[in-house]
Design an enzyme around this catalytic site. Structure first.
Site, PDB file in Angstrom:
ATOM      1  N   ASP A  11       0.830  -1.197   0.000  1.00  0.00           N
ATOM      2  CA  ASP A  11       0.000   0.000   0.000  1.00  0.00           C
ATOM      3  C   ASP A  11       0.867   1.251   0.000  1.00  0.00           C
ATOM      4  OD1 ASP A  11      -2.526   1.656   0.709  1.00  0.00           O
ATOM      5  OD2 ASP A  11      -3.184  -0.433   0.664  1.00  0.00           O
ATOM      6  N   SER A  61      -6.108   3.770  -2.291  1.00  0.00           N
ATOM      7  CA  SER A  61      -6.182   2.353  -1.929  1.00  0.00           C
ATOM      8  C   SER A  61      -7.454   1.697  -2.437  1.00  0.00           C
ATOM      9  CB  SER A  61      -6.086   2.198  -0.412  1.00  0.00           C
ATOM     10  OG  SER A  61      -4.881   2.740   0.069  1.00  0.00           O
ATOM     11  N   HIS A 124     -11.346  10.921  -0.959  1.00  0.00           N
ATOM     12  CA  HIS A 124     -12.592  10.646  -0.236  1.00  0.00           C
ATOM     13  C   HIS A 124     -13.729  11.539  -0.721  1.00  0.00           C
ATOM     14  CE1 HIS A 124     -11.008   7.978   2.945  1.00  0.00           C
ATOM     15  NE2 HIS A 124      -9.888   8.625   2.723  1.00  0.00           N
ATOM     16  N   ASP A 398       2.123   3.165   3.174  1.00  0.00           N
ATOM     17  CA  ASP A 398       1.097   4.190   2.991  1.00  0.00           C
ATOM     18  C   ASP A 398       0.783   4.917   4.288  1.00  0.00           C
ATOM     19  OD1 ASP A 398      -0.794   5.566   1.315  1.00  0.00           O
ATOM     20  OD2 ASP A 398      -2.379   4.473   2.357  1.00  0.00           O
ATOM     21  N   HIS A 440      -0.905   2.264  -5.262  1.00  0.00           N
ATOM     22  CA  HIS A 440      -0.717   3.670  -5.636  1.00  0.00           C
ATOM     23  C   HIS A 440       0.597   4.144  -5.041  1.00  0.00           C
ATOM     24  CE1 HIS A 440      -1.648   4.927  -1.533  1.00  0.00           C
ATOM     25  NE2 HIS A 440      -2.659   4.072  -1.570  1.00  0.00           N
TER      26      HIS A 440
END
EC number: 5.4.2.12
Length: 510
Positions: A11, A61, A124, A398, A440
Site C-alpha cells: 500500500d 487504496s 474521499h 502508505d 498507488h
C-alpha cells in the site's frame, strides 16, 4: 507441479528515480534490490484515467484494489460524479432533491447539513461537489444550510485548507448559508472503531460544546499557531450559527458528500443509529433524511450514486475454478483485500478464508513504522501450502508515508524489505510464485522539494515483480494484474478483463 500464487499488494509505494524525499530510494533494501535485479518486473500505471479517475488524479487504496481485483478499469465515484457535473445532471439527482424536499417541509426551522472532507484531493471527496450541492440547495429554495468542514491534510498538503475555506466562505456568504463547524478528519473520519473521536465530532455538530469560532479562516489560523494541522483541527462550532439554532437537530437532513465509504461509515452509523457496529451513541438525533454520496456498505442510506457493478472479479473466478484462497491484511487495509478487491461486493467465496491482523492503535503511525507487517508475514508463511492463491496487503508504506515523516517511512520500508526476505526464503524450492505490486504511490515522495513533509498520494507508477524467471512482462495498469495471474494459472479470463502482461512468445513452461 501445480502452481500456487501469492499476490502481495504494497500500500502506497510508487516508483521514482529522484532521491529527494524518496523513502524507497533512501532506504536500505537488499531484498527489493534482489527482486528487481533477478526477477521479471514491469512498470504499472496506478493513477488518472488508467484506473478510472480523472486525468492526473492521484490513485488511492480503494481504487487501486478495485482495479486489481476487477481486471478492468473501474470508473469510481469521482469520475461518475464529475461526469454528471459536466453533463449538468448533478443538481437534478433525485436523492438530492428528496433531501431538499425533506427540509422544505418546514423551511423556516429545518436545516440541511452538508458534511464531508473539504479538499480537492479527490480520494474521499472533492470540494467541487460540495460547492455544486450548495448551489443546488439555493436553487431549490432552501433557507437554512450548514456546512460541516472536515479538514484533510493527508491526501493533500498538511496545511492547505485555507484556499478551500476562502472559496467556501464566499459561496456560503453569497447564499446566506453557514459554515457550521470545523474539525479534523482525525475525529470525523476515524475508521478504527475509536468511536470517542466520532462522538466528539457529532457533539460539536449538535452544539454540545463550548469550543467556538466566529470566523472560519481565523479559527484555522489560530489552530496553525498551536501547531495543529488540517487533519487534527480540534472540533469547534460556529457560535453565531448555534445562536440561530442551526445546530444538528431532529427533523434536519444530512447529505454526507464523501464518495469513498470506509471513513464515512462510523460517523454515519452514529447519525442514523444503525446496527452495523455494536457501539451505540448517547447522542441521538432523528433525521428526516440521510443521503450518502455513494453506498456506505452495511448502512441503510439514500444513495445518490451507485458504483459501477463488478460481477466477476478475480476472487469469484478463482472460486468457480475450484481454487482455494486466503486473504490477509491488518485492520487499516482489511476492507481493501476483501470488499474492494471483490469489486465492492461483501461476499465470502467458497474455499475462501480471511485472516485479520489487528493494527496498532496509535495517534501517529510514525511511532510504529513496522505496524503489523511482521504478523502478516508470519501468517502468510504459516499458511503456505494450504491455499492455491494467497492475497495480502502491507499497509505501513502508505500509513507511515501519510505522516510525512521521512525517517519513519524509511524505517517502514526497511522493515518491509526484511519481510520480503523472509518470504523469499520461505518459498525457496517450492511451487509458490510471488507477485508483488502496489496500489498507488505515496512513500516515494515523503518530502517536497523544499524539505517540507509530503503526506498525500502521488501519480507515480508502481511495480509488478513476479518470481518466475521464465517470464517476461509487458508494462500495463493495475487492471492488467488479475488477467496476468489467471494467464499464469492457465485459467481463461472473462471477456471484460484486460489482457495479460505475460509475453507469451517469451514464456516457457516449468
Amino acid at each position: 507441479m501445480k502452481k500456487t500464487v501469492i499476490l502481495s499488494v504494497i500500500d502506497g509505494l510508487g516508483l521514482r528515480e529522484e532521491k529527494q524525499g524518496n523513502a524507497f530510494k533512501l532506504a536500505k533494501t537488499p531484498n527489493f534490490d534482489k527482486l528487481f535485479n533477478e526477477y521479471p518486473n514491469s512498470v504499472i500505471q496506478a493513477s488518472g484515467d488508467y484506473v478510472g479517475l480523472p486525468d492526473d488524479q492521484m490513485g488511492n487504496s480503494e481504487v487501486g484494489h478495485l482495479n486489481i481485483g476487477a481486471g478492468q478499469i473501474v470508473y469510481t465515484g469521482l469520475s461518475l460524479i464529475n461526469k454528471d457535473i459536466k453533463d449538468n445532471k448533478f443538481k437534478q439527482n433525485a436523492k438530492f432533491i428528496a433531501a431538499f424536499n425533506a427540509v422544505k417541509k418546514n423551511n423556516e426551522t429545518n436545516t440541511l447539513h452538508l458534511m464531508g472532507l473539504l479538499s480537492d484531493g479527490g480520494v474521499h471527496s472533492h470540494e467541487e461537489h460540495l460547492f455544486k450541492l450548495i448551489e443546488a440547495a439555493h436553487e431549490n429554495g432552501l433557507k437554512n444550510v450548514s456546512v460541516h468542514v472536515f479538514g484533510d491534510g493527508r491526501d493533500v498538503a498538511p496545511r492547505s485548507i485555507l484556499t478551500s475555506i476562502k472559496k467556501l466562505e464566499a459561496i456560503t456568504k453569497k447564499y446566506n448559508y453557514a459554515i457550521g463547524s470545523i474539525m479534523g478528519r482525525f475525529y470525523a473520519m476515524d475508521r478504527d472503531q475509536i468511536f470517542t473521536r466520532n462522538e466528539q465530532a457529532l457533539e460539536v455538530m449538535m452544539g454540545k460544546t463550548t469550543n467556538y469560532f466566529t470566523n472560519a479562516s481565523e479559527y484555522i489560523k489560530a489552530q496553525y499557531q498551536k501547531d495543529i494541522s488540517d487533519e487534527f483541527f480540534i472540533p469547534a462550532i460556529n457560535k453565531d450559527y448555534l445562536a440561530k439554532k442551526l445546530n444538528l437537530k431532529d427533523n434536519d437532513a444530512v447529505i454526507f458528500y464523501n464518495f469513498r465509504p470506509d471513513r464515512a461509515r462510523q460517523l454515519s452509523h452514529l447519525l442514523i443509529q444503525s446496527n452495523l457496529y455494536n457501539y451505540q451513541s448517547k447522542n441521538q438525533v432523528k433525521l428526516s433524511n440521510f443521503t450518502s454520496m455513494m453506498k456506505y456498505e452495511g448502512l441503510d442510506t439514500n444513495i445518490a450514486y451507485e458504483e459501477m457493478k463488478i460481477t466477476n472479479p478475480l476472487g469469484n473466478i478463482l472460486a468457480k475454478n475450484g481454487l482455494s484462497q486466503l486473504r490477509i491484511a491488518e485492520t487499516q487495509k482489511y476492507a481493501h483485500v476483501t470488499f474492494f478487491f471483490d469489486g465492492g461486493n461483501d461476499v465470502l467465496y467458497e474455499n475462501e478464508e480471511r485472516i485479520l491482523i489487528d493494527s496498532v492503535k496509535a495517534d501517529s503511525f510514525a511511532d510504529y513504522p513496522e505496524m503489523s507487517a511482521a504478523g502478516i508475514t508470519d501468517t502468510l508463511i504459516a499458511n503456505l501450502g494450504k491455499y492455491d492463491v494467497i492475497i495480502l496487503n502491507y499497509a505501513n508504506p502508505d500509513m507511515v508515508g501519510h505522516t510525512g515523516n521521512l525517517k519513519a517511512t524509511i524505517k517502514a520500508l526497511e522493515f518491509l524489505d526484511f519481510q520480503y526476505g523472509k518470504i523469499l526464503k520461505a518459498i525457496e524450492k517450492t511451487n509458490h510464485t510471488l507477485f508483488i505490486t502496489a496500489d498507488h504511490g505515496n512513500a516515494e515522495i515523503t518530502e517536497d522539494e523544499n524539505g517540507n513533509p509530503a503526506t498525500k498520494h502521488t501519480t507515480s507508477p508502481v511495480m509488478l515483480i513476479v518470481t518466475d524467471k521464465n517470464l517476461k512482462l509487458n508494462s500495463g495498469t493495475l487492471a492488467n494484474i488479475a488477467p496476468t495471474i489467471l494467464d499464469y494459472l492457465k485459467i481463461p479470463k472473462p471477456k471484460n478483463m484486460l489482457d495479460s502482461l505475460i509475453m507469451n512468445n517469451k514464456r516457457t513452461s516449468k
